[in-house]
Write a protein that holds these residues in place. Structure first.
Motif, short mmCIF file in Angstrom:
data_model
loop_
_atom_site.label_atom_id
_atom_site.label_comp_id
_atom_site.label_asym_id
_atom_site.label_seq_id
_atom_site.Cartn_x
_atom_site.Cartn_y
_atom_site.Cartn_z
N MET A 1 -3.46 -2.82 5.33
CA MET A 1 -3.42 -1.82 4.27
C MET A 1 -2.96 -0.41 4.54
O MET A 1 -3.11 0.52 3.72
CB MET A 1 -4.78 -1.68 3.61
CG MET A 1 -5.28 -3.16 2.81
SD MET A 1 -6.70 -2.94 2.13
CE MET A 1 -7.80 -2.74 3.36
N PRO B 1 0.97 -1.24 -0.09
CA PRO B 1 -0.02 0.05 0.12
C PRO B 1 0.94 1.33 -0.09
O PRO B 1 1.90 1.40 0.67
CB PRO B 1 -0.83 -0.03 1.32
CG PRO B 1 -0.78 -1.45 1.71
CD PRO B 1 0.60 -1.94 0.98
N MET C 1 -2.71 0.52 -3.68
CA MET C 1 -1.60 -0.43 -3.50
C MET C 1 -1.17 -1.02 -4.58
O MET C 1 -1.93 -0.97 -5.87
CB MET C 1 -2.20 -1.49 -2.46
CG MET C 1 -3.25 -2.31 -3.08
SD MET C 1 -3.54 -3.79 -2.06
CE MET C 1 -4.79 -2.80 -0.98
#
Length: 125
Positions: free
Chosen positions: A81, A50, A115
């Protein structure tokens, strides 16, 4: 006489950007900058990196990476994330379709996040 097969280690990539790839709500999202891999490929790893942290209205979002008709990651939560994290998932499997690398959003719709996704796989000839 043995019938040996040649093996090729390959990679495929995708770049997910919430602002352009995630329509509202949950469910499967189409990634604009993505690749597909051949049917019958043996996926060994899914790596996510990410660059912008994910977010949602209630901070409860999860995402799963898919390719070729199979899930290749466990559900990634908001902590996984976060920008700068590197996640390697070895769930793997054998692809059953020529579907591109994709992302499925669950629980809560994304309001931010991006990401890079790297899929490692083998081809048997």
């Amino acid at each position: 006489m043995a019938n040996n097969k040649s093996v090729k280690k390959m990679t495929a990539t995708a770049s997910f950007v919430q602002a352009t790839d995630a329509s509202s709500g949950t469910g499967a999202k189409t990634i604009a900058d993505t690749m597909s891999i051949p049917i019958g490929s043996v996926v060994t790893a899914c790596i996510t990196v990410p660059s912008i942290a994910s977010n949602s209205a209630d901070n409860n979002e999860t995402c799963t990476i898919t390719v070729g008709g199979i899930n290749v990651s466990a559900a990634l939560n908001q902590a996984a994330m976060a920008a700068g994290n590197v996640n390697t998932d070895t769930l793997g499997g054998v692809t059953t379709s020529a579907a591109n690398i994709g992302l499925t959003v669950a629980t809560s719709a994304l309001t931010a996040g991006s990401m890079d996704i790297i899929i490692e796989y083998y081809l048997l000839d």
